[in-house]
Design a protein around this motif. Sequence first.
Motif, PDB file in Angstrom:
ATOM      1  N   PHE A 177       0.845  -1.191   0.000  1.00  0.00           N
ATOM      2  CA  PHE A 177       0.000   0.000   0.000  1.00  0.00           C
ATOM      3  C   PHE A 177       0.883   1.243   0.000  1.00  0.00           C
ATOM      4  O   PHE A 177       1.821   1.345   0.791  1.00  0.00           O
ATOM      5  CB  PHE A 177      -0.885  -0.009   1.245  1.00  0.00           C
ATOM      6  CG  PHE A 177      -1.969   1.032   1.230  1.00  0.00           C
ATOM      7  CD1 PHE A 177      -3.254   0.716   0.833  1.00  0.00           C
ATOM      8  CD2 PHE A 177      -1.695   2.334   1.616  1.00  0.00           C
ATOM      9  CE1 PHE A 177      -4.254   1.686   0.816  1.00  0.00           C
ATOM     10  CE2 PHE A 177      -2.678   3.309   1.602  1.00  0.00           C
ATOM     11  CZ  PHE A 177      -3.962   2.978   1.205  1.00  0.00           C
ATOM     12  N   PRO A 178       0.632   2.213  -0.872  1.00  0.00           N
ATOM     13  CA  PRO A 178       1.487   3.403  -0.925  1.00  0.00           C
ATOM     14  C   PRO A 178       1.359   4.263   0.331  1.00  0.00           C
ATOM     15  O   PRO A 178       0.295   4.332   0.947  1.00  0.00           O
ATOM     16  CB  PRO A 178       0.980   4.150  -2.167  1.00  0.00           C
ATOM     17  CG  PRO A 178      -0.422   3.680  -2.344  1.00  0.00           C
ATOM     18  CD  PRO A 178      -0.436   2.250  -1.887  1.00  0.00           C
ATOM     19  N   THR A 179       2.446   4.898   0.703  1.00  0.00           N
ATOM     20  CA  THR A 179       2.438   5.831   1.822  1.00  0.00           C
ATOM     21  C   THR A 179       2.916   7.186   1.317  1.00  0.00           C
ATOM     22  O   THR A 179       3.791   7.270   0.457  1.00  0.00           O
ATOM     23  CB  THR A 179       3.365   5.367   2.966  1.00  0.00           C
ATOM     24  OG1 THR A 179       4.707   5.264   2.485  1.00  0.00           O
ATOM     25  CG2 THR A 179       2.931   4.018   3.508  1.00  0.00           C
ATOM     26  N   VAL A 180       2.331   8.240   1.863  1.00  0.00           N
ATOM     27  CA  VAL A 180       2.690   9.607   1.498  1.00  0.00           C
ATOM     28  C   VAL A 180       2.929  10.390   2.783  1.00  0.00           C
ATOM     29  O   VAL A 180       2.119  10.331   3.720  1.00  0.00           O
ATOM     30  CB  VAL A 180       1.582  10.291   0.673  1.00  0.00           C
ATOM     31  CG1 VAL A 180       1.933  11.755   0.399  1.00  0.00           C
ATOM     32  CG2 VAL A 180       1.350   9.545  -0.635  1.00  0.00           C
ATOM     33  N   GLU A 181       4.033  11.112   2.825  1.00  0.00           N
ATOM     34  CA  GLU A 181       4.344  11.956   3.977  1.00  0.00           C
ATOM     35  C   GLU A 181       4.627  13.377   3.504  1.00  0.00           C
ATOM     36  O   GLU A 181       5.409  13.587   2.578  1.00  0.00           O
ATOM     37  CB  GLU A 181       5.575  11.430   4.718  1.00  0.00           C
ATOM     38  CG  GLU A 181       5.993  12.334   5.876  1.00  0.00           C
ATOM     39  CD  GLU A 181       7.376  12.001   6.412  1.00  0.00           C
ATOM     40  OE1 GLU A 181       7.954  12.863   7.114  1.00  0.00           O
ATOM     41  OE2 GLU A 181       7.877  10.899   6.121  1.00  0.00           O
ATOM     42  N   LEU A 182       3.966  14.340   4.126  1.00  0.00           N
ATOM     43  CA  LEU A 182       4.247  15.752   3.859  1.00  0.00           C
ATOM     44  C   LEU A 182       5.278  16.232   4.866  1.00  0.00           C
ATOM     45  O   LEU A 182       5.178  15.932   6.055  1.00  0.00           O
ATOM     46  CB  LEU A 182       2.969  16.593   3.994  1.00  0.00           C
ATOM     47  CG  LEU A 182       1.768  16.219   3.120  1.00  0.00           C
ATOM     48  CD1 LEU A 182       0.641  17.220   3.331  1.00  0.00           C
ATOM     49  CD2 LEU A 182       2.153  16.153   1.665  1.00  0.00           C
TER      50      LEU A 182
END
Length: 251
Positions: free
Chosen positions: A95-100
């Motif tokens: 599952f993709p993860t995104v962090e700002l």
Amino acid sequence: MDRIERIASQVLEGWTARVLGARLQPVQLAKRLIRAMESHQTISLAKTFVPNSYVVSLSPADFEQFEPFRRSLERDLAEAVLGAARERSFTLLAFPTVELERDDDVARGDVRVSCALVDASGDEVPPGSPELGRVAAGHTMVLDRDALLRERPRVPKAFIEVPAERRRFALGASPLAIGRDPDNDLVLDDRRISRRHAEIRLRLGRFTLYDLDSTNGTYVNGRRIAEVVLQPGDRIQIGGTELVVQQEGSA
């Protein structure tokens, strides 16, 4: 030509935002993420693999704009990446993860995206890795949106130990907040520690410690840090408390 057009597009978008004072919108972040995904393809045995771990660097002003709803936005952006990958018949390992993240070197209106192809253990998978060849057609790791939504990403098995108190805190996909405020995950009752002092996040498959502009600083192995990738055995000093990074199986 595609590369030139991409660079021109980035320059014009950033210039327009700075000159006109336009605020970044979530859809712009999603477009940049999808562009980064398309630019980092790995072909293996007729399957096209794309990154599943992303970090979006924003200027302090733009980051502050998204900070109140950052966690939900990161989840929405991850699903946008997942949907775009499915539409293009790309393959994800997890599952993709995104962090700002906030980056003082990024100009307002600009967006920088770094990404990596990370396996279930949290390690980066290089192009040509035998692991990619072992992903069989029909396997759950071959993009299946419903299956991936059910299977949250596995992460490196590690934890933070507070030796003086004989406490352990498992590290996972969700950030671990550290500070004096009772709302933190790891609460440290010490006036030298800020209410929101530091945070540990999973970034590109590795746990990274961030100092949250604390008053007295965060130290790792005796050195003051703003952010640092943690390694097993690292000693974190926050106020009068020492924390030790441990990995499953380590002493």
